[in-house]
Design an enzyme around this catalytic site. Structure first.
Site, PDB file in Angstrom:
ATOM      1  N   HIS A   1       2.675 160.837 -48.245  1.00 38.19           N
ATOM      2  CA  HIS A   1       3.846 161.111 -47.400  1.00 38.19           C
ATOM      3  C   HIS A   1       3.689 160.632 -45.952  1.00 38.19           C
ATOM      4  CE1 HIS A   1       1.295 164.437 -46.127  1.00 38.19           C
ATOM      5  NE2 HIS A   1       2.055 164.545 -45.065  1.00 38.19           N
TER       6      HIS A   1
HETATM    7  C1  UD1 Z   1       5.429 166.942 -41.797  1.00 28.36           C
HETATM    8  C2  UD1 Z   1       4.333 166.891 -40.732  1.00 28.36           C
HETATM    9  C3  UD1 Z   1       3.041 166.376 -41.367  1.00 28.36           C
HETATM   10  C4  UD1 Z   1       2.689 167.171 -42.609  1.00 28.36           C
HETATM   11  C5  UD1 Z   1       3.866 167.166 -43.551  1.00 28.36           C
HETATM   12  C6  UD1 Z   1       3.606 167.962 -44.808  1.00 28.36           C
HETATM   13  C7  UD1 Z   1       4.970 166.358 -38.413  1.00 28.36           C
HETATM   14  C8  UD1 Z   1       4.981 165.286 -37.396  1.00 28.36           C
HETATM   15  N1  UD1 Z   1       4.657 165.956 -39.654  1.00 28.36           N
HETATM   16  O1  UD1 Z   1       5.686 165.607 -42.206  1.00 28.36           O
HETATM   17  O2  UD1 Z   1       1.993 166.495 -40.441  1.00 28.36           O
HETATM   18  O3  UD1 Z   1       1.560 166.602 -43.219  1.00 28.36           O
HETATM   19  O4  UD1 Z   1       5.007 167.728 -42.882  1.00 28.36           O
HETATM   20  O5  UD1 Z   1       4.640 167.817 -45.738  1.00 28.36           O
HETATM   21  O6  UD1 Z   1       5.202 167.508 -38.098  1.00 28.36           O
HETATM   22  N2  UD1 Z   1      12.637 166.522 -45.826  1.00 28.36           N
HETATM   23  C9  UD1 Z   1      13.424 167.080 -46.795  1.00 28.36           C
HETATM   24  N3  UD1 Z   1      13.265 168.414 -47.058  1.00 28.36           N
HETATM   25  C10 UD1 Z   1      12.354 169.185 -46.414  1.00 28.36           C
HETATM   26  C11 UD1 Z   1      11.571 168.603 -45.414  1.00 28.36           C
HETATM   27  C12 UD1 Z   1      11.708 167.261 -45.136  1.00 28.36           C
HETATM   28  O7  UD1 Z   1      14.242 166.426 -47.425  1.00 28.36           O
HETATM   29  O8  UD1 Z   1      12.268 170.395 -46.721  1.00 28.36           O
HETATM   30  C13 UD1 Z   1      12.774 165.062 -45.567  1.00 28.36           C
HETATM   31  C14 UD1 Z   1      13.785 164.745 -44.514  1.00 28.36           C
HETATM   32  O9  UD1 Z   1      14.394 163.539 -44.847  1.00 28.36           O
HETATM   33  C15 UD1 Z   1      12.926 164.549 -43.261  1.00 28.36           C
HETATM   34  C16 UD1 Z   1      11.666 163.937 -43.862  1.00 28.36           C
HETATM   35  O10 UD1 Z   1      11.515 164.559 -45.132  1.00 28.36           O
HETATM   36  O11 UD1 Z   1      13.524 163.747 -42.309  1.00 28.36           O
HETATM   37  C17 UD1 Z   1      10.433 164.153 -43.041  1.00 28.36           C
HETATM   38  O12 UD1 Z   1      10.251 165.556 -42.754  1.00 28.36           O
HETATM   39  P1  UD1 Z   1       9.426 166.013 -41.445  1.00 28.36           P
HETATM   40  O13 UD1 Z   1       9.257 167.471 -41.421  1.00 28.36           O
HETATM   41  O14 UD1 Z   1      10.007 165.362 -40.241  1.00 28.36           O
HETATM   42  O15 UD1 Z   1       8.035 165.286 -41.640  1.00 28.36           O
HETATM   43  P2  UD1 Z   1       7.062 165.223 -42.912  1.00 28.36           P
HETATM   44  O16 UD1 Z   1       6.947 163.806 -43.329  1.00 28.36           O
HETATM   45  O17 UD1 Z   1       7.408 166.243 -43.942  1.00 28.36           O
END
Ligand code: UD1
Length: 379
Positions: A223
């Site tokens: 991820h």
């Molecule tokens: C985040 C953390 C990362 C951690 C990871 C675990 C930061 C910078 N990154 O990354 O350190 O390893 O979580 O999973 O804080 N999304 C969904 N549903 C959700 C959550 C996210 O659809 O419940 C999608 C959305 O499109 C979102 C993307 O995933 O924009 C990224 O989510 P985000 O929380 O920004 O970062 P992660 O890649 O999950």
């Protein structure tokens, strides 16, 4: 003592759970779960609360996704209001996600209106603010292109109490000039959750539901932006995984970020056509850990899985040029890999048997108790 436990994203939930349960038993502590809403899907958040026997979050900020500045800024603004209203004595932030640094920043800058009396609060230039503790302090990848590295450095600079998982954490903090009185080595809190749920994890046979045999499959999770946000890199990883799957079946619970990109870059169909790769939705903690316990090896870019496989003695191939958890490569079964050596590393380990070894010190399921002791000393 009113204690806020900040939970935001999937890897945070197994870090706050053991601490919540341990603090709940203390008559001097009132643990309050604050969920920022950074992760919000049922299978990225609620499923973990259920597995870990956590109550519904007491406070939910409902922030959701966004750019880094949006997410961090929104959490700061929402959490500042909560701080002013609830006036916790201590806030505990865990790990290295955007919400970790955002809540630490909000708590550093807040000033409680007087009259306010608490033996635990810290004086800032205008008045009093809560104590800030960072659990999983001191980890460094020394790679500032990773958003998490910035979050770790800033959070550790702000924290009043720094609880580290391993000796390298202490060394990094001391080198950065953090006073040794603030640092306490408490061990790895993730292992507390693993041990708390071990019997439930071992009672399942999730791999059989997918027609896989024990120790005869590889588990994949990816991820990190560096692996999944560029179409070229993601396509190359996909090609290597397909080649590996010709030798050994692979099971891949796909993170929402990765899923979105696989569709957007039109790679998903190629993956779905590969007969020996099973793509799944993200799994709950217990079901996922059952797949970890029984796999032959994991290929990942997660921090937590490097640690869990180290504890369990399972080979882990980490698709990153560096790790903030060097103890997993020095003392454990973790190897850093890249596109050019991933396939050959898998081929080699398929013919090897794993030697028994001891997990790192203080990765023993007793970290929450050591944290409670550390808080008790400063009361
Ligand atoms: C985040 C953390 C990362 C951690 C990871 C675990 C930061 C910078 N990154 O990354 O350190 O390893 O979580 O999973 O804080 N999304 C969904 N549903 C959700 C959550 C996210 O659809 O419940 C999608 C959305 O499109 C979102 C993307 O995933 O924009 C990224 O989510 P985000 O929380 O920004 O970062 P992660 O890649 O999950």
């Amino acid at each position: 003592m009113k204690i806020h436990l900040i939970a935001a994203a999937r890897p945070n939930f197994m870090k706050i759970a053991p601490l919540y349960h341990a603090l709940k038993k203390e008559d001097w502590a009132e643990p309050v779960i604050v969920h920022t809403g950074q992760h919000y899907d049922l299978n990225m958040s609620d499923a973990f609360f259920q597995d870990l026997s956590l109550p519904e979050p007491h406070i939910h900020l409902g922030i959701g996704s966004g750019t880094h500045a949006e997410q961090t800024g929104k959490v700061m603004m929402a959490y500042e209001k909560v701080l002013l209203e609830h006036r916790p004595d201590l806030i505990i932030v865990v790990g290295d996600v955007n919400s970790t640094v955002a809540c630490a920043l909000a708590a550093t800058k807040v000033t409680y209106a007087l009259p306010y009396h608490s033996p635990f609060s810290i004086h800032n230039s205008h008045g009093l603010r809560p104590l800030i503790a960072h659990l999983e302090a001191g980890l460094r990848s020394f790679d500032r292109t990773m958003p998490e590295e910035i979050n770790r450095i800033v959070t550790d600079t702000l924290a009043d109490m720094l609880w580290t998982p391993s000796p390298d954490g202490d060394e990094n903090l001391l080198r950065e000039g953090i006073s040794c009185e603030k640092i306490v080595r408490v061990g790895n809190i993730m292992i507390d959750s693993l041990e708390m749920l071990r019997s439930r994890i071992e009672a399942q046979v999730v791999y059989q539901e997918y027609h896989l045999a024990k120790r005869e499959y590889g588990l994949i999770t990816l991820h990190r932006p560096s692996n999944v946000d560029s179409p070229e890199v993601l396509l190359s990883i996909c090609d290597v995984l397909i080649k590996i799957s010709e030798k050994v079946p692979l099971i891949f619970p796909v993170h929402p970020r990765t899923k979105k990109n696989l569709h957007q870059f039109r790679i998903m169909t190629k993956f779905e056509k590969a007969e020996n790769i099973l793509l799944l939705e993200p799994l709950s903690y217990v079901r996922f850990m059952n797949l970890v316990f029984n796999c032959k090896f994991a290929i990942t870019d997660s921090g937590g899985i490097q640690e869990e496989t180290t504890y369990l003695g399972i080979p882990c191939l980490t698709m990153r040029p560096n790790t903030e958890r060097p103890i997993t490569t020095k003392r454990g079964t973790n190897r850093l890999c890249n596109l050019s050596n991933l396939e050959s590393t898998v081929t080699k380990l398929l013919s090897q048997t794993q030697n028994a070894y001891n997990p790192p010190e203080m990765w023993d399921g007793k970290t929450a108790a050591r944290v409670v002791k550390a808080i008790n000393i400063c009361r």
